[in-house]
Design a protein around this motif. Structure first.
Motif, mmCIF file in Angstrom:
data_model
loop_
_atom_site.group_PDB
_atom_site.id
_atom_site.type_symbol
_atom_site.label_atom_id
_atom_site.label_comp_id
_atom_site.label_asym_id
_atom_site.label_seq_id
_atom_site.Cartn_x
_atom_site.Cartn_y
_atom_site.Cartn_z
ATOM 1 N N SER A 1 40.430 -70.159 18.323
ATOM 2 C CA SER A 1 40.616 -69.222 19.436
ATOM 3 C C SER A 1 39.458 -69.332 20.412
ATOM 4 C CB SER A 1 40.718 -67.787 18.925
ATOM 5 O OG SER A 1 41.200 -67.745 17.626
ATOM 6 N N GLY A 2 38.700 -70.390 20.317
ATOM 7 C CA GLY A 2 37.596 -70.580 21.251
ATOM 8 C C GLY A 2 36.427 -69.653 20.983
ATOM 9 N N ARG A 3 36.348 -69.116 19.765
ATOM 10 C CA ARG A 3 35.263 -68.190 19.452
ATOM 11 C C ARG A 3 34.172 -68.879 18.651
ATOM 12 N NH1 ARG A 3 36.389 -63.233 20.819
ATOM 13 N NH2 ARG A 3 34.337 -62.684 20.089
ATOM 14 N N ASP A 4 32.947 -68.485 18.903
ATOM 15 C CA ASP A 4 31.857 -68.823 18.013
ATOM 16 C C ASP A 4 31.669 -67.586 17.137
ATOM 17 O OD1 ASP A 4 29.347 -68.994 16.779
ATOM 18 O OD2 ASP A 4 28.616 -70.376 18.316
ATOM 19 N N ILE B 1 27.716 -66.385 16.413
ATOM 20 C CA ILE B 1 26.998 -65.546 17.379
ATOM 21 C C ILE B 1 27.920 -64.483 17.976
ATOM 22 C CG2 ILE B 1 25.308 -67.324 17.982
ATOM 23 C CD1 ILE B 1 26.960 -67.857 20.527
ATOM 24 N N ASP B 2 29.186 -64.508 17.566
ATOM 25 C CA ASP B 2 30.198 -63.588 18.070
ATOM 26 C C ASP B 2 30.324 -63.677 19.593
ATOM 27 O OD1 ASP B 2 32.229 -61.816 18.021
ATOM 28 O OD2 ASP B 2 30.947 -60.033 18.023
ATOM 29 N N SER B 3 30.817 -64.807 20.024
ATOM 30 C CA SER B 3 31.009 -65.029 21.455
ATOM 31 C C SER B 3 32.390 -65.651 21.646
ATOM 32 C CB SER B 3 29.921 -65.989 21.941
ATOM 33 O OG SER B 3 30.224 -66.465 23.223
ATOM 34 N N PRO B 4 33.101 -65.350 22.736
ATOM 35 C CA PRO B 4 32.685 -64.508 23.856
ATOM 36 C C PRO B 4 32.604 -63.033 23.465
ATOM 37 C CG PRO B 4 34.988 -65.156 24.104
ATOM 38 C CD PRO B 4 34.450 -65.920 22.942
ATOM 39 N N SER B 5 31.863 -62.282 24.270
ATOM 40 C CA SER B 5 31.723 -60.859 23.993
ATOM 41 C C SER B 5 31.684 -60.107 25.315
ATOM 42 C CB SER B 5 30.442 -60.617 23.194
ATOM 43 O OG SER B 5 29.346 -61.140 23.897
ATOM 44 N N THR B 6 31.821 -58.815 25.222
ATOM 45 C CA THR B 6 31.776 -58.009 26.442
ATOM 46 C C THR B 6 30.329 -57.953 26.927
ATOM 47 O OG1 THR B 6 31.556 -56.087 25.052
ATOM 48 C CG2 THR B 6 33.759 -56.572 25.851
#
Ligand code: ASP
Length: 581
Positions: free
Chosen positions: A555-558, A561-566
């Motif tokens: 899903s394109g998440r790291d 580091i929990d990214s993308p994030s708000t």
């Protein structure tokens, strides 16, 4: 330095030396009076032996050591009584006289060993621990070696490494852009490069002659095993060259890498016309580790009263060697596999060439044994083979048969990871019809030049115009692609017109490049290799993820580091993305 040696270098020649090692505790075994501990670093593993009978303090310390503790040990190199021939340090061990715990460690969430018990999600979350494991680290070491060899090869041929900017404006490579809001230019956005395409062309106008860069590119596409939102290209551009020169230089690079990194002599790379690749394999990136070419049957199957064949634009099949023994159940299962929406076949016709010489098809009602003998001859089939046939619209059925061919290649074990079948695919079409937008798109990108002899067709039959464009394919994966570029303003403007740009739009988006063409642009061309894909093929992996230190998930998440994030409301306000109410 805290250590005298690494954990991978001590051997019998060091006997008697007092050494200090640093590393992580791989495992420990307490055998009463003696404790064994394996200490690990990037270079290897060394066995430590603690004689805990005589030294109470040492005993305490050795017992307090858990997995992955970071330690520093001093001791004497002694010969092991039971040797381990599998590792370079296996003949010695260190009789420890002193030990320091440099840092304690929590119990890791999965085993830091070649075979781990950690699932994908968990390992992604603790990627820094996963990177301690040999198989993953080795991939990155391999990648490093490849990068060094790329630089060596290109440097020797006068290529200059130039960094191009990351905050740019859209370059059309056929994907969506990632954009970055500009605080200083409210309401405006940079785009991250899908490739440095326009910059490398401008460097040619600047007279750099030969450019390369191992460079991050960004494409906002749906992800698959061989795609990441950010990936690395070996990006190159050259002046005063023709297609042949580029093919030769980058065939040279490919062979150099295989030779120096894998010790494999690739030999000369075969070339195939795009049109042949589509006709024989239904793909512009055929896997040539095995044959199983398409056989077109229109001439021999039509007009015998079988509607599906009679009404089809193309009847085409493959010969699966040795598969006549497939049971009805196996054939049905294969048909069901083809019927899945991803492939969308409505039905498959088959013909068995039995060991006893008889031919038996699923359409015996329409075709007698003589006719089936003609089929077998067309396929070059022999006793024991199974002919698999699809029918339908030519483009669609070729794509479907490509899937079937690859699947049969898998089932028959013909796609061995240690076999390498490279190939140049050349003479790609310039344009590709896009159903959705109802217009032509550039198949490669809008800067690719048409073959001069085909330019006249641009007005009459745009789909038939061939480009000076080429791809490097290895084992069915597109490894690289490039083209000879347009270097003339008028032709570039014509190209934009055919791609549906108004002159104003073309000027607004690419005026800088067309303007540059008016200041002495040399003929030029180039290519880019997908470095992650190439590394994954070298490493024998299906996914590019494990040749990337910190990859993103599907899903394109790291997730580490929990990214993308708000981002904070204040940051949004500052960027004028959204104002607080
Ligand atoms: N920019 C192209 C790409 O990223 C490669 C090239 O034409 O050199 O695919």
């Amino acid at each position: 330095m805290l250590r005298t040696h690494t954990c991978g270098e001590l051997n019998i020649s060091h006997l008697g030396q007092t050494v200090t090692l640093c590393g992580w505790v791989q495992k420990s075994r307490d055998l009463g009076g003696t404790t064994f501990i394996d200490v690990r670093d990037r270079y290897g593993l060394t066995q430590l032996i603690f004689n805990t009978d005589t030294d109470a303090q040492l005993r305490e310390k050795s017992r307090g050591l858990g997995r992955e503790f970071v330690i520093k040990v001093t001791g004497n190199v002694i010969e092991r009584t039971s040797k381990n021939t599998k590792i370079p340090t296996g003949e010695i061990e260190i009789a420890v006289t002193d030990i320091d715990i440099l840092n304690a460690a929590k119990l890791p969430p999965f085993l830091i060993e070649d075979e781990t018990d950690g699932g994908e999600e968990l390992r992604a979350k603790y990627r820094y621990l996963d990177l301690r494991r040999n198989p993953i680290r080795n991939n990155l070491v391999l990648r490093h070696k490849m990068a060094q060899e790329v630089r060596k090869y290109l440097d020797a041929l006068n290529f200059i490494e130039v960094e191009t900017p990351v905050l740019i404006k859209s370059t059309p490579e056929g994907a969506r852009d990632f954009v970055v809001p500009s605080r200083m230019n409210a309401g405006e956005f940079y785009a991250l490069p899908q490739s440095p395409q326009t910059f490398k062309q401008l460097l040619m106008v600047s007279g750099f002659d030969r450019y390369f860069q191992i460079v991050k590119c960004f494409r906002d596409e749906d992800l698959r095993a061989d795609r990441q939102p950010e990936f690395t290209q070996i990006d190159c551009e050259l002046s005063f060259v023709e297609q042949e020169d580029i093919l030769n230089i980058f065939e040279g690079l490919t062979r150099h890498l295989f030779k120096t990194v894998k010790g494999i002599d690739l030999g000369e790379l075969p070339r195939m016309l795009y049109s042949d690749a589509m006709r024989l394999y239904g793909s512009d990136k055929p896997d040539l580790r095995f044959g199983m070419e398409f056989v077109e049957l229109n001439d021999i199957v039509k007009g015998k009263g079988f509607g599906i064949f009679d009404n089809a634009e193309l009847v085409v099949g493959i010969n699966a060697k040795g598969c006549a023994s497939y049971t009805r159940k196996q054939v049905d299962e294969l048909t069901e596999w083809l019927k899945r929406p991803q492939i969308g076949v409505t039905g498959m016709i088959y013909c068995r060439y039995n060991e006893d010489g008889t031919l038996k098809s699923s359409v015996d009602k329409f075709y007698n044994e003589d006719e089936l003998t003609n089929w077998a001859a067309a396929f070059g089939a022999e006793k024991g083979d199974l002919m698999l046939i699809l029918a339908g619209g030519a483009d669609k059925v070729r794509k479907q048969l490509n899937e079937l061919r690859l699947e049969m290649g898998n089932r028959l074990g013909l796609r061995d990871k240690d076999t390498f079948a490279p190939l140049w695919v050349i003479d790609f079409p310039l344009l590709e019809w896009d159903e959705e937008s109802g217009r032509y798109h550039a198949m490669h990108h809008p800067f690719t030049s048409p073959k001069p002899e085909d330019i006249a067709l641009l007005d009459t039959n745009p789909g038939a115009v061939r480009a000076n464009a080429y791809d490097l394919v290895i084992n069915g994966t597109e490894i690289g692609g490039g083209s000879i570029r347009i270097h003339d303003r008028t032709l570039q403007a014509l190209m934009f017109k055919h791609l549906g740009f108004s002159p104003e739009e073309a000027q607004k988006q690419f005026g800088f490049l067309m303007d540059a063409f008016e200041y002495g642009a040399p003929p030029h061309g180039g290519i880019a290799f997908g470095f992650d894909r190439l590394a994954s093929i070298f490493a024998g992996l299906d996914s590019i993820r494990d040749v990337i230190a910190f990859p993103k998930n599907n899903s394109g998440r790291d997730v580490m580091i929990d990214s993308p994030s708000t981002i904070a409301e204040a940051q949004m306000t500052e960027l004028k993305i959204k104002t607080t109410v």
